[in-house]
Design a protein around this motif. Structure first.
Motif, short mmCIF file in Angstrom:
data_model
loop_
_atom_site.label_atom_id
_atom_site.label_comp_id
_atom_site.label_asym_id
_atom_site.label_seq_id
_atom_site.Cartn_x
_atom_site.Cartn_y
_atom_site.Cartn_z
N SER A 106 8.10 -4.56 -8.58
CA SER A 106 6.88 -4.96 -7.90
C SER A 106 5.69 -4.76 -8.85
N ASN A 107 4.51 -5.15 -8.41
CA ASN A 107 3.29 -4.96 -9.21
C ASN A 107 3.02 -3.49 -9.48
N THR A 108 3.51 -2.62 -8.59
CA THR A 108 3.29 -1.18 -8.76
C THR A 108 4.40 -0.52 -9.58
N GLY A 109 5.40 -1.29 -9.96
CA GLY A 109 6.49 -0.75 -10.78
C GLY A 109 7.71 -0.31 -10.00
N ARG A 110 7.70 -0.50 -8.67
CA ARG A 110 8.88 -0.14 -7.87
C ARG A 110 10.00 -1.13 -8.14
#
Length: 69
Positions: free
Chosen positions: A11-15
């Motif tokens: 994801s954009n958050t790195g998840r």
């Protein structure tokens, strides 16, 4: 020996969101992989609750080349 699971999308958050099983060829979402781990199909991985989200993680050991990511 190649690692069993490869992360294929973050994801954009790195998840980590999508996973590929290099042994069976299966592609899985995070929820599908979490369910497979809970069913005992991936013994070298466990589920950790991170910010309220069940998240697959590899079991800790001395080797860095089998970590998810």
């Amino acid at each position: 020996m190649p690692k069993r699971i490869t992360v294929t999308r973050e994801s954009n958050t790195g998840r980590n969101e999508r996973f590929h099983d290099n042994f069976t060829g299966a592609d899985m979402t995070r929820n599908q992989f979490v369910n497979q781990i809970k069913q005992g199909n991936y013994e070298n991985y466990h589920v950790r609750n991170i910010n309220g989200v069940p998240t697959p993680v590899s079991n800790p050991d001395k080797t860095r080349n089998n970590n998810l990511g």
